[in-house]
Scaffold this active site. Structure first.
Site, mmCIF file in Angstrom:
data_model
loop_
_atom_site.group_PDB
_atom_site.id
_atom_site.type_symbol
_atom_site.label_atom_id
_atom_site.label_comp_id
_atom_site.label_asym_id
_atom_site.label_seq_id
_atom_site.Cartn_x
_atom_site.Cartn_y
_atom_site.Cartn_z
ATOM 1 N N GLN A 118 0.611 -1.537 0.182
ATOM 2 C CA GLN A 118 0.013 0.413 0.386
ATOM 3 C C GLN A 118 1.336 1.220 -0.038
ATOM 4 O O GLN A 118 0.044 2.519 0.198
ATOM 5 C CB GLN A 118 -0.794 0.328 1.151
ATOM 6 C CG GLN A 118 -1.857 -1.464 1.450
ATOM 7 C CD GLN A 118 -3.187 -1.469 0.303
ATOM 8 O OE1 GLN A 118 -3.234 -0.325 0.224
ATOM 9 N NE2 GLN A 118 -3.002 -2.251 -0.166
ATOM 10 N N CYS A 119 2.238 1.058 -0.168
ATOM 11 C CA CYS A 119 3.069 2.371 -0.790
ATOM 12 C C CYS A 119 2.909 3.348 -2.048
ATOM 13 O O CYS A 119 3.000 2.372 -3.027
ATOM 14 C CB CYS A 119 4.843 1.880 -0.613
ATOM 15 S SG CYS A 119 5.946 3.268 0.150
ATOM 16 N N GLY A 120 3.364 3.807 -1.558
ATOM 17 C CA GLY A 120 3.587 5.264 -3.065
ATOM 18 C C GLY A 120 4.780 4.192 -4.070
ATOM 19 O O GLY A 120 4.618 4.663 -4.749
ATOM 20 N N THR A 125 5.626 1.222 -4.593
ATOM 21 C CA THR A 125 4.885 0.023 -3.956
ATOM 22 C C THR A 125 4.897 -0.737 -5.969
ATOM 23 O O THR A 125 5.282 -1.624 -6.443
ATOM 24 C CB THR A 125 3.334 -0.225 -4.390
ATOM 25 O OG1 THR A 125 3.530 -0.188 -2.249
ATOM 26 C CG2 THR A 125 2.944 -1.461 -4.414
#
Length: 168
Positions: free
Chosen positions: A37-39, A41
Site C-alpha cells: 500500500q506504499c507510494g 509500490t
C-alpha cells in the site's frame, strides 16, 4: 563464518519454511523491504524488470514485506503471497518481518548497522529501502526508497559487482 557476511542468517520464506542465506553464496543480492500500500509500490514492477534484465547472471532480488512504515503492509497469508507473486515469480519473497527498531529481524539489524565506509545512515527510512550485497555476502551499498531500481546508479553498481570475482 565471516561476521560481516549475510550468509550467517536464516530467514523464513513466505510459507514459513526457514532458508539459510548461505544458499545465495557467490551471488549478488538486492534486498528490499516492500509494502503493498506504499507510494513506492510501483517499484515492484521495476524490481521484476531488473531481475529479468540480469536473468542469465548471478543476481537475486530478495523482498521482505514489512508493516513498519505507515501501516502500509496490512496483508497476511494468501493475500500477501498473491501480492508478492503479482509481479512474476522471478523475485524471491520472504515472510513479513520488522525491519527497524528493537524488534527488527536479525538480518535487518545487521544490514542497518553498517558503519564502515561512512555509511552511518543505512537504516531503512521507509518502504523500498534497498541493500546491495556483493558476492562475498558483504553490504556493498544501499539506496533510499526514492532511488528507483531502474536507475542507472543501481544498474551500474550491480554490473560492477557481477563482474567481480568472489573471494575464496
Amino acid at each position: 563464518m565471516d561476521d560481516k557476511s549475510i550468509y550467517r542468517f536464516t530467514v523464513a520464506k513466505l510459507n514459513g519454511a526457514p532458508i539459510s542465506l548461505a544458499g545465495y553464496r557467490n551471488k549478488v543480492l538486492l534486498i528490499v523491504n516492500i509494502a503493498s500500500q506504499c507510494g513506492f509500490t510501483p517499484q515492484m514492477q521495476e524490481l521484476a524488470d531488473l531481475k529479468k534484465e540480469f536473468e542469465d547472471q548471478d543476481l537475486e532480488i530478495l523482498t521482505f514485506p514489512s508493516n513498519d512504515f505507515g501501516g502500509q503492509e496490512p496483508l497476511e497469508g494468501d493475500a500477501l503471497a498473491s501480492f508478492c507473486t503479482n509481479y512474476g515469480n522471478n523475485l524471491t519473497s520472504f515472510a513479513k518481518i520488522r525491519v527497524r527498531g528493537p524488534y527488527a529481524e536479525p538480518v535487518y539489524k545487521f544490514l542497518a548497522d553498517k558503519k564502515e565506509n561512512g555509511n552511518i545512515n543505512s537504516k531503512p527510512r521507509w518502504n523500498f529501502h534497498k541493500y546491495l550485497i556483493d558476492r562475498n555476502g558483504h553490504v556493498a551499498d544501499f539506496f533510499y526508497p526514492f532511488t528507483k531500481p531502474s536507475s542507472a546508479k543501481i544498474r551500474k553498481r550491480i554490473q560492477r559487482l557481477l563482474a567481480a570475482e568472489p573471494q575464496k
